[in-house]
Design an enzyme around this catalytic site. Structure first.
Site, short mmCIF file in Angstrom:
data_model
loop_
_atom_site.label_atom_id
_atom_site.label_comp_id
_atom_site.label_asym_id
_atom_site.label_seq_id
_atom_site.Cartn_x
_atom_site.Cartn_y
_atom_site.Cartn_z
N CYS A 1 0.77 -1.18 -0.02
CA CYS A 1 -0.06 0.12 -0.05
C CYS A 1 0.92 1.32 0.04
O CYS A 1 1.82 1.24 0.81
CB CYS A 1 -1.05 -0.09 1.13
N GLU A 2 0.33 2.29 -0.76
CA GLU A 2 1.21 3.40 -0.99
C GLU A 2 1.20 4.24 0.37
O GLU A 2 1.90 5.19 0.50
CB GLU A 2 0.68 4.21 -2.05
N HIS A 3 0.19 4.04 1.18
CA HIS A 3 0.26 4.85 2.47
C HIS A 3 1.00 4.43 3.61
O HIS A 3 1.57 5.31 4.29
CB HIS A 3 -1.46 4.98 2.89
N HIS A 4 1.16 3.20 3.65
CA HIS A 4 1.84 2.66 4.90
C HIS A 4 3.16 1.85 4.27
O HIS A 4 4.06 1.22 5.02
CB HIS A 4 1.19 1.97 5.70
N GLN B 1 -5.73 -0.56 -3.50
CA GLN B 1 -6.35 -1.67 -4.15
C GLN B 1 -7.14 -1.12 -5.29
O GLN B 1 -7.67 -1.81 -6.26
CB GLN B 1 -7.07 -2.48 -3.00
N HIS C 1 -4.89 -6.14 4.14
CA HIS C 1 -3.94 -5.18 4.13
C HIS C 1 -3.28 -5.06 5.54
O HIS C 1 -3.94 -4.99 6.43
CB HIS C 1 -4.68 -3.80 3.96
N CYS D 1 -1.53 -2.93 6.83
CA CYS D 1 -1.73 -1.65 7.37
C CYS D 1 -2.89 -1.72 8.23
O CYS D 1 -3.06 -0.64 9.20
CB CYS D 1 -1.78 -0.54 6.96
ZN ZN Z 1 -1.84 1.45 4.27
#
Ligand code: ZN
Length: 201
Positions: free
Chosen positions: A92-95, A133, A161, A163
Site C-alpha cells: 500500500c502506498e500509504h504505509h 487496491q 491489508h 496496514c
Molecule cells: Zn496502508
C-alpha cells in the site's frame, strides 16, 4: 552496467545498494527503536533495499507488453474467459505495508484472445508497485480493455491489508473487495450476473 565504485559491493551477483539507501534504512531502524549497529541488523539495510527492488519490479515494465501477442484464431469461441484465484502481493502506498490477496480476471473476447497466463502477468505488473487496491483493480481492467478490445472486462480483487491487520485497528482476517466492470459486464445485467457467478460472487 557500470563497473566502477559501487559494484565492489556486489555479493554473489546481487545488485549493489548505494550508501544513502542503506543509511535511510538504518535511520528507520533507529526510529523504530532498535540499534542498527547491533550484529543481527548489520546487513539488514542491504537486504531490505534489495527486497524493495523486488517488491517493486512493476516499475520496470509496461504490463500491456504481456497483451501484445494475441491469437485471432479462436475457433468461434465467444464465451467468457476467466482466470480466478490468482494470488498476488502488493504494497500500500500509504504505509508501504503488504497487501496480500487474490484476483479474478475475466473478459468476453471479440475475436482476440491471449495466453491465459498473460492475465496474471498484467496483474503482477501493476501489483509490484506502491498501490491502493482500488487503483490496482481499475488499472488491470483498463489495460485489458484497451489492448484486447473485448466486449467486456471484469476484475474482482479480494485482499488483506497489512496496514489494517498489523497496525491501526489491528483487525486480521478482514478482506477488502474491489471490482471494476467494463463494457457488457457493466451495461448488461445478465452478463454481469453471469460473470460474477462464474467468479464465485
Ligand atoms: Zn496502508
Amino acid at each position: 552496467m557500470s563497473s566502477t565504485g559501487a559494484d565492489d559491493d556486489r555479493q554473489g551477483g546481487k545488485p549493489a545498494v548505494p550508501d544513502h539507501v542503506q543509511e535511510a534504512i538504518r535511520t528507520l531502524i533507529e526510529w523504530a527503536g532498535d540499534d542498527p549497529a547491533r550484529e543481527g541488523l548489520l546487513d539488514t539495510p542491504k537486504r531490505v533495499a534489495r527486497a524493495w527492488k523486488e517488491y517493486c519490479t512493476g516499475y520496470l515494465e509496461d504490463p500491456a507488453i504481456h497483451l501484445s501477442r494475441v491469437f485471432e484464431e479462436v475457433g468461434g469461441y465467444d464465451e467468457v474467459v476467466l482466470l480466478r484465484d490468482i494470488p498476488f502481493q502488493s504494497h500500500c502506498e500509504h504505509h508501504m505495508a503488504p497487501i496480500t490477496g487474490k484476483a479474478a480476471i475475466a473478459y468476453l473476447p471479440r475475436n482476440r484472445v491471449v495466453g491465459i497466463s498473460k492475465l496474471a502477468r498484467v496483474l503482477h505488473g501493476f501489483a509490484r508497485r506502491l498501490q491502493i487496491q482500488e487503483r490496482l483493480t481499475a488499472q488491470v481492467a483498463q489495460c485489458i480493455w484497451d489492448h484486447l478490445e473485448p466486449h467486456g472486462v471484469a476484475v474482482v480483487i479480494e485482499a488483506e491489508h497489512g496496514c489494517m491487520t498489523g497496525r491501526g485497528v489491528r483487525t486480521p482476517g478482514v478482506g477488502m473487495v474491489t471490482s471494476r466492470l467494463l463494457g457488457c459486464f457493466l451495461e448488461d445485467q445478465r452478463s454481469r450476473k453471469e460473470v460474477l457467478s462464474l467468479m464465485g460472487y
